[in-house]
Design a protein around this motif. Sequence first.
Motif, PDB file in Angstrom:
ATOM      1  N   GLU A 189      25.126  10.025 -29.424  1.00 13.85           N
ATOM      2  CA  GLU A 189      26.758   9.799 -29.833  1.00 13.85           C
ATOM      3  C   GLU A 189      27.371   9.920 -31.152  1.00 13.85           C
ATOM      4  N   TYR A 190      26.078   9.566 -31.855  1.00 14.74           N
ATOM      5  CA  TYR A 190      26.558   9.780 -33.583  1.00 14.74           C
ATOM      6  C   TYR A 190      26.729  10.966 -33.723  1.00 14.74           C
ATOM      7  N   ALA A 191      26.485  12.063 -33.300  1.00 12.37           N
ATOM      8  CA  ALA A 191      26.535  13.540 -33.452  1.00 12.37           C
ATOM      9  C   ALA A 191      27.949  13.570 -33.549  1.00 12.37           C
ATOM     10  N   LEU A 192      28.728  13.054 -32.607  1.00 12.45           N
ATOM     11  CA  LEU A 192      30.261  13.116 -32.592  1.00 12.45           C
ATOM     12  C   LEU A 192      30.867  12.437 -33.684  1.00 12.45           C
ATOM     13  N   ARG A 213      32.434  20.675 -27.629  1.00 13.43           N
ATOM     14  CA  ARG A 213      31.244  20.500 -27.063  1.00 13.43           C
ATOM     15  C   ARG A 213      30.115  21.459 -27.455  1.00 13.43           C
ATOM     16  N   ARG A 214      30.481  22.564 -28.075  1.00 14.54           N
ATOM     17  CA  ARG A 214      29.356  23.483 -28.445  1.00 14.54           C
ATOM     18  C   ARG A 214      29.021  23.138 -29.896  1.00 14.54           C
ATOM     19  N   ILE A 215      29.960  22.813 -30.672  1.00  9.02           N
ATOM     20  CA  ILE A 215      29.592  22.687 -32.239  1.00  9.02           C
ATOM     21  C   ILE A 215      29.132  21.312 -32.668  1.00  9.02           C
ATOM     22  N   VAL A 216      29.282  20.409 -31.779  1.00 11.49           N
ATOM     23  CA  VAL A 216      28.730  18.945 -31.744  1.00 11.49           C
ATOM     24  C   VAL A 216      26.776  18.981 -31.574  1.00 11.49           C
ATOM     25  N   MET A 217      26.597  20.071 -30.928  1.00  6.24           N
ATOM     26  CA  MET A 217      25.296  20.309 -30.676  1.00  6.24           C
ATOM     27  C   MET A 217      24.376  20.929 -31.830  1.00  6.24           C
ATOM     28  N   LYS A 218      25.204  21.136 -32.930  1.00  2.94           N
ATOM     29  CA  LYS A 218      24.369  21.915 -34.132  1.00  2.94           C
ATOM     30  C   LYS A 218      23.494  20.836 -34.686  1.00  2.94           C
ATOM     31  N   PRO A 219      22.314  21.406 -35.375  1.00  7.32           N
ATOM     32  CA  PRO A 219      21.436  20.606 -35.861  1.00  7.32           C
ATOM     33  C   PRO A 219      21.776  19.556 -36.762  1.00  7.32           C
ATOM     34  N   GLU A 220      22.886  19.928 -37.691  1.00  5.07           N
ATOM     35  CA  GLU A 220      23.351  19.164 -38.931  1.00  5.07           C
ATOM     36  C   GLU A 220      23.978  17.930 -38.582  1.00  5.07           C
ATOM     37  N   TYR A 221      24.581  18.001 -37.301  1.00  4.04           N
ATOM     38  CA  TYR A 221      24.974  16.949 -36.824  1.00  4.04           C
ATOM     39  C   TYR A 221      24.175  15.770 -36.055  1.00  4.04           C
ATOM     40  N   GLN A 222      22.963  16.143 -35.802  1.00  2.42           N
ATOM     41  CA  GLN A 222      21.995  15.054 -35.099  1.00  2.42           C
ATOM     42  C   GLN A 222      21.346  14.090 -35.859  1.00  2.42           C
ATOM     43  N   ASN A 223      20.566  13.056 -35.254  1.00  5.73           N
ATOM     44  CA  ASN A 223      20.071  12.240 -35.942  1.00  5.73           C
ATOM     45  C   ASN A 223      20.759  11.392 -37.050  1.00  5.73           C
ATOM     46  N   ARG A 224      22.017  11.371 -37.005  1.00  2.00           N
ATOM     47  CA  ARG A 224      22.670  10.465 -38.024  1.00  2.00           C
ATOM     48  C   ARG A 224      23.118   9.045 -37.573  1.00  2.00           C
ATOM     49  N   TYR A 225      23.221   8.404 -38.284  1.00  6.02           N
ATOM     50  CA  TYR A 225      23.441   6.935 -38.223  1.00  6.02           C
ATOM     51  C   TYR A 225      24.687   6.169 -39.154  1.00  6.02           C
ATOM     52  N   TYR A 226      25.606   5.618 -38.424  1.00  7.84           N
ATOM     53  CA  TYR A 226      26.785   5.229 -39.109  1.00  7.84           C
ATOM     54  C   TYR A 226      26.943   3.690 -38.683  1.00  7.84           C
ATOM     55  N   ARG A 271      24.781   4.793 -28.861  1.00  9.65           N
ATOM     56  CA  ARG A 271      23.726   5.060 -28.571  1.00  9.65           C
ATOM     57  C   ARG A 271      23.242   6.332 -29.433  1.00  9.65           C
ATOM     58  N   GLY A 272      21.955   6.559 -29.541  1.00  7.01           N
ATOM     59  CA  GLY A 272      21.366   7.568 -30.529  1.00  7.01           C
ATOM     60  C   GLY A 272      19.811   7.386 -30.648  1.00  7.01           C
ATOM     61  N   PRO A 273      19.230   8.662 -30.818  1.00  8.26           N
ATOM     62  CA  PRO A 273      17.685   8.373 -30.906  1.00  8.26           C
ATOM     63  C   PRO A 273      17.451   7.530 -32.292  1.00  8.26           C
ATOM     64  N   GLY A 274      16.464   6.733 -32.070  1.00  6.68           N
ATOM     65  CA  GLY A 274      16.137   5.985 -33.192  1.00  6.68           C
ATOM     66  C   GLY A 274      17.037   5.110 -33.838  1.00  6.68           C
ATOM     67  N   ARG A 275      17.970   4.587 -33.176  1.00 11.29           N
ATOM     68  CA  ARG A 275      19.033   3.798 -33.635  1.00 11.29           C
ATOM     69  C   ARG A 275      18.622   2.235 -34.014  1.00 11.29           C
ATOM     70  N   PRO A 276      18.702   1.799 -35.328  1.00 15.55           N
ATOM     71  CA  PRO A 276      19.183   2.775 -36.546  1.00 15.55           C
ATOM     72  C   PRO A 276      17.967   3.031 -37.400  1.00 15.55           C
ATOM     73  N   GLN A 277      16.724   2.434 -36.849  1.00 12.18           N
ATOM     74  CA  GLN A 277      15.434   2.485 -38.053  1.00 12.18           C
ATOM     75  C   GLN A 277      15.283   3.964 -38.275  1.00 12.18           C
ATOM     76  N   SER A 278      15.127   4.738 -37.235  1.00 13.56           N
ATOM     77  CA  SER A 278      14.429   6.133 -37.809  1.00 13.56           C
ATOM     78  C   SER A 278      15.612   7.212 -37.889  1.00 13.56           C
ATOM     79  N   ALA A 279      16.794   6.746 -37.842  1.00  9.98           N
ATOM     80  CA  ALA A 279      18.065   7.649 -38.036  1.00  9.98           C
ATOM     81  C   ALA A 279      17.897   8.146 -39.550  1.00  9.98           C
ATOM     82  N   ALA A 280      18.429   9.220 -39.572  1.00  7.96           N
ATOM     83  CA  ALA A 280      18.544   9.832 -41.033  1.00  7.96           C
ATOM     84  C   ALA A 280      19.754   8.912 -41.737  1.00  7.96           C
ATOM     85  N   PRO A 281      19.407   8.937 -43.070  1.00  9.30           N
ATOM     86  CA  PRO A 281      20.212   8.038 -43.863  1.00  9.30           C
ATOM     87  C   PRO A 281      21.347   8.512 -44.231  1.00  9.30           C
ATOM     88  N   LEU A 282      22.284   7.721 -44.759  1.00  7.14           N
ATOM     89  CA  LEU A 282      23.588   8.270 -45.004  1.00  7.14           C
ATOM     90  C   LEU A 282      23.805   9.044 -46.415  1.00  7.14           C
TER      91      LEU A 282
END
Length: 245
Positions: free
Chosen positions: A63-66, A203-216, A222-233
């Motif tokens: 969901e952090y991709a959104l 719904r198509r653009i949100v799947m792009k790689p640049e929006y994945q594995n972020r954390y805010y 919900r999100g993969p690796g939340r928050p320890q392994s998420a990409a840094p801000l």
Amino acid sequence: MERFAIAWLALLLALSCLPAHAEDNHDWKLVSERNGIQVYMKHRDESRLKTFRGTTRFTLKDEYALVALMNDYAAYPKWLHFIDSAEEFDRQGPLDRSLRFTTQLPWPLADREAVLRAKVHQTLNDEEESVMIELINRPDALPPNNDYIRFPEMWGKLGFTRIGNDEVEMIYEIILDPGGYIPAWIANILLRDAPYFTLERLRRIVMKPEYQNRYYDYLDLRGPGRPQSAAPLTPQESTPVKTTL
């Protein structure tokens, strides 16, 4: 020039006008359904314009991709229908921002601008997980701009609800008065397309790689690796965007 637009749009869009005499003005009415997107219409007694709502469901594990997409103002024209620019000019906090949008309307209509407050509302409990962005019109928050007609009325919401099995239901609802010399029936026809194209692109653009594995850290999602392994801000994501207008 906009008087000419009435005749031009009438010829182009007459076949897509829907009869209103059989509608219950107090209930949502389904006006289109295609590609898994439903668009509904509702008329408010106090307004000459109709409210349009689009809904769709799709798989979204992260969901952090959104959130990442919402923070990428430069990408808004790629998915937000009729919008050709978006910028943030004030921020009370990460969940309360002030934004300016400019539109790209069909020729020969004059382009418009919207000055809005975007407030994020989150519901997180055992029964529901949802995030909704409410768009509130603030036409006096910036000085007038002679290059654009400013929307005198606008309200909208964009957000999602988790429905299980890695799926979300996304909603986009909008009502606005475009101002200037555009009759309500033309404005309603243009607005009817906005929820469909916005959701179809989002719904198509949100799947792009640049929006994945972020954390805010300002939203609990919900999100993969939340928050320890998420990409840094990055600095752009963690600090307000200040724009001189």
